[in-house]
Every structure is written in structure tokens, then in C-alpha cells.
Design a protein around this motif. Structure first.
Motif, short mmCIF file in Angstrom:
data_model
loop_
_atom_site.label_atom_id
_atom_site.label_comp_id
_atom_site.label_asym_id
_atom_site.label_seq_id
_atom_site.Cartn_x
_atom_site.Cartn_y
_atom_site.Cartn_z
N HIS A 181 9.21 2.99 -4.41
CA HIS A 181 8.70 1.85 -5.19
C HIS A 181 9.61 1.43 -6.35
O HIS A 181 9.50 0.30 -6.82
CB HIS A 181 7.31 2.16 -5.71
N TYR A 182 10.47 2.33 -6.79
CA TYR A 182 11.30 2.02 -7.96
C TYR A 182 12.80 2.20 -7.71
O TYR A 182 13.61 1.97 -8.60
CB TYR A 182 10.88 2.89 -9.15
N GLY A 183 13.15 2.64 -6.53
CA GLY A 183 14.57 2.81 -6.22
C GLY A 183 15.21 4.00 -6.91
O GLY A 183 16.41 3.98 -7.19
N THR A 238 0.10 14.98 -6.24
CA THR A 238 -0.10 16.36 -6.72
C THR A 238 1.12 17.25 -6.61
O THR A 238 1.10 18.37 -7.10
CB THR A 238 -1.26 17.02 -5.95
N THR A 239 2.19 16.78 -5.97
CA THR A 239 3.37 17.63 -5.80
C THR A 239 4.62 16.89 -6.26
O THR A 239 4.67 15.65 -6.22
CB THR A 239 3.56 18.07 -4.34
N THR A 240 5.63 17.65 -6.64
CA THR A 240 6.89 17.03 -7.06
C THR A 240 7.53 16.22 -5.94
O THR A 240 7.97 15.09 -6.18
CB THR A 240 7.85 18.11 -7.58
N PRO A 241 7.61 16.72 -4.70
CA PRO A 241 8.18 15.89 -3.63
C PRO A 241 7.44 14.57 -3.44
O PRO A 241 8.07 13.53 -3.20
CB PRO A 241 8.07 16.78 -2.40
N GLU A 272 -1.93 0.58 -9.31
CA GLU A 272 -0.78 1.46 -9.07
C GLU A 272 -0.98 2.80 -9.75
O GLU A 272 -0.62 3.85 -9.20
CB GLU A 272 0.50 0.79 -9.57
N LYS A 273 -1.58 2.79 -10.93
CA LYS A 273 -1.85 4.04 -11.64
C LYS A 273 -2.75 4.95 -10.81
O LYS A 273 -2.55 6.17 -10.76
CB LYS A 273 -2.51 3.76 -13.00
N ARG A 274 -3.76 4.37 -10.20
CA ARG A 274 -4.68 5.18 -9.41
C ARG A 274 -3.94 5.90 -8.28
O ARG A 274 -4.20 7.06 -7.99
CB ARG A 274 -5.81 4.31 -8.85
N THR A 275 -3.01 5.19 -7.66
CA THR A 275 -2.24 5.81 -6.59
C THR A 275 -1.30 6.86 -7.14
O THR A 275 -1.26 8.00 -6.66
CB THR A 275 -1.43 4.74 -5.83
N HIS A 278 4.01 13.90 -17.77
CA HIS A 278 5.00 13.16 -18.55
C HIS A 278 5.22 11.77 -17.95
O HIS A 278 5.27 10.77 -18.68
CB HIS A 278 6.33 13.92 -18.58
N LEU A 279 5.35 11.70 -16.65
CA LEU A 279 5.58 10.40 -16.00
C LEU A 279 4.36 9.50 -16.12
O LEU A 279 4.48 8.27 -16.30
CB LEU A 279 5.97 10.61 -14.55
N MET A 280 3.16 10.07 -16.05
CA MET A 280 1.95 9.27 -16.23
C MET A 280 1.94 8.62 -17.60
O MET A 280 1.59 7.44 -17.75
CB MET A 280 0.72 10.15 -16.04
N TYR A 281 2.32 9.39 -18.63
CA TYR A 281 2.41 8.83 -19.97
C TYR A 281 3.44 7.70 -20.03
O TYR A 281 3.20 6.63 -20.58
CB TYR A 281 2.81 9.91 -20.98
#
Length: 308
Positions: A279-281, A267-270, A259-262, A246-249
Motif C-alpha cells: 500500500h505504501y511502496g 499481528t505479525t511483523t511479516p 485503513e486504520k481498522r485493517t 509505533h507504526l500505529m502512532y
């Protein structure tokens, strides 16, 4: 929207002017036969209203059995006649049904006989629009309550433009409300389709995955919306795969390729939360306090003094 329109996402888009939400496509036979499947595939609450549960089925009996179990908890039953994936066609569900109007007619008839909530169909168009007209008329003959039409055939790619002519035809021959689906990425897209076809509303799938605030007029997902989703996903308990995707979308149009590649490699929620905080506060605790204060202010403003 297989997998992706579960309860947290449905609650999110309601906050941004989405009027009606659908569940992911659910296999009717599995839903009807397995309590475990029902618990995994469908959850709801008092805020989840109106909600339409979308079933995929190959026959009326399986569909009606599933509809009867779901009906007390939903506002409508939708029959998916549009999924173009190969596995769905092989199982004689989804867009396979566009070549079997009598089965769809029987599905609507059986659901209408068993439950007292609206029954709709989500269809695609045919290359020969006369077939589409006949398909719609058969569904109307057994009392379908509304229709959503995706303006492509089952073999067309999503990169091809939708057929405004096909969607307009469905609206013209229908005696029930019609929604248009396909190529709705902005409110301007939605308004243009309504103006060109006369439909009663629009549905978005890919567009609203990229921008859940689409129907609130945003052209790119605002940060506040992303914060809202993270809060809801964590509150309800969303698995890391769905959470991440969802966040990738949502970041598709705002992140650089580097930044997308990173971000996409997490792979984990944490790890995702750490990245967003750094990076986004991201500050979910603050977000929850703000929302609680907003709710308190609304309740205070709605109080009426009846003392004399």
C-alpha cells in the motif's frame, strides 16, 4: 514512555533534530538485581549519545545501586516522579513521590554520592504551587542538575491543558536548567511554551510518538521517517507488539479510519511489512542503499586534501 523509547526509536528521533533522548522508565530495584532485566530493559551503542536513563524507585539505595551500574553507559540519571499510573502510585514510585519530597531529596543525594554523571528529576506540579516550589528547592539543596516539569498534577487527565504558570514557577525558582513537558505536539507548541515560561527546552512524549519528526518542524510524520523507523526496528530486532504500536502512532493522522481498522488488526511483523510494501511502496533494500550512499558522500565531502 514505558516500553516505547528503546534504542531504535531513540536513534530515529535523533535523525530529526531531537537533542537529548531518554530510555523508557525502568524499575531501579529490578535493574539492580537482575542481569536479565538489564539486558532486556537497556541497550545502547556509540550513536546513542547523549542518553538519559530514567529510573523509577521508592528509595535512595535501590536507585543508587541501579545508577552505579548504568552510569558508565549513559549521560545522565533521571528520577521519575511523574508517572500517574495507579500501579506506580501503589508501588510508591512515579507521581507518588510528589507527596514525599524528602525521599526524592535523599534519592538525589545518594545518586550524587555514587556516580559522576548528572542527576535530574522529572516532576509534576501540585494543586498548591507553593508545594511545588518547596519540592524543587529541596531537590536543589542536594545538587540536582536539571529538572523536567510536566505541567499537570498527578490526578489531571491528559485532555486538560498544562499549567504554564506552574512550569514558569519551577523555572523562576530553579538555579539549574528546566525543561517543560506536556502538550508539545508541534514545534509551534514548543516555541509557545518556551516563550510563555522561559524554560530552557521542551520534552515531548505523546507528540513525538505520533510524529518522531516533530522537532524537525514536520506537523505529520513524513513517509521517510516511517521508512527510517522500519529499517531501524528490523536492524535492531524489535518485537512485533512494539513495532506495530509505533507504526500505529505514526499513521494516526494520515490513515483513514477504515485503513486504520485493517492496519491495526495485523499481528505479525511479516504481515505489517507486506501491508506497507503493497500500500505504501515500502522498499527497505532501496532505503539502505540510499543511506549508504549518503554516508559515503558525507565522508567524501569531509575529506581534506593536505598534499602540496
Amino acid at each position: 514512555m514505558v516500553r516505547y523509547s528503546k534504542l531504535p526509536f531513540r536513534e530515529l528521533v535523533r535523525r530529526y533534530n531531537c537533542d537529548i533522548v531518554y530510555t523508557p522508565m525502568i524499575l531501579a530495584d529490578v535493574f539492580a538485581s537482575s542481569n536479565y532485566a538489564r539486558e532486556c530493559e537497556f541497550s545502547t551503542n556509540i550513536l546513542d549519545d547523549p542518553v538519559v536513563i530514567q529510573f523509577a524507585a521508592s528509595n535512595g539505595l535501590d536507585l543508587a545501586n541501579a545508577a552505579e551500574l548504568a552510569a558508565p553507559f549513559v549521560s545522565g540519571i533521571d528520577i521519575n516522579c511523574g508517572c500517574p499510573q495507579k500501579w506506580a502510585i501503589q508501588e510508591k514510585i512515579g507521581s507518588h513521590l510528589m507527596s514525599d519530597p524528602e525521599t526524592v531529596r535523599d534519592m538525589v543525594r545518594q545518586v550524587k554520592a555514587r556516580v559522576d554523571v548528572p542527576c535530574s528529576i522529572k516532576i509534576r506540579i501540585h494543586r498548591d504551587l507553593r508545594e511545588t516550589e518547596e519540592f524543587v528547592k529541596r531537590a536543589l539543596s542536594v545538587g540536582v542538575d536539571f529538572i523536567t516539569v510536566h505541567g499537570r498534577t498527578r490526578r489531571q487527565k491528559s485532555t486538560e491543558p498544562v499549567s504554564l504558570e506552574g512550569m514558569k514557577l519551577v523555572k523562576e525558582v530553579s538555579t539549574v536548567p528546566v525543561l517543560a513537558n506536556g502538550d508539545v505536539f508541534t514545534m509551534q507548541d514548543a516555541n509557545d511554551i518556551v516563550a510563555a515560561t522561559g524554560v530552557d527546552g521542551t520534552m515531548s512524549a505523546r507528540g513525538i510518538l505520533e510524529n518522531p519528526a516533530l522537532y524537525a518542524g514536520h506537523t505529520v510524520t513524513p513517509w521517510e521517517c516511517i521508512e527510517d523507523y522500519v529499517d531501524l526496528a528490523l536492524s535492531y530486532g524489535t518485537n512485533a507488539f512494539i513495532f506495530h504500536h509505533h507504526l500505529m502512532y505514526m499513521f494516526e493522522k494520515s490513515m483513514s479510519n477504515a485503513e486504520k481498522r485493517t492496519f491495526n488488526s495485523l499481528t505479525t511483523t511479516p504481515a505489517i511489512l507486506d501491508y506497507l510494501e503493497e500500500h505504501y511502496g515500502l522498499d527497505i533494500a532501496r532505503k539502505r542503499v540510499e543511506r549508504a550512499e549518503q554516508k559515503l558522500n558525507r565522508n567524501t565531502n569531509n575529506n581534506v586534501d593536505i598534499t602540496s
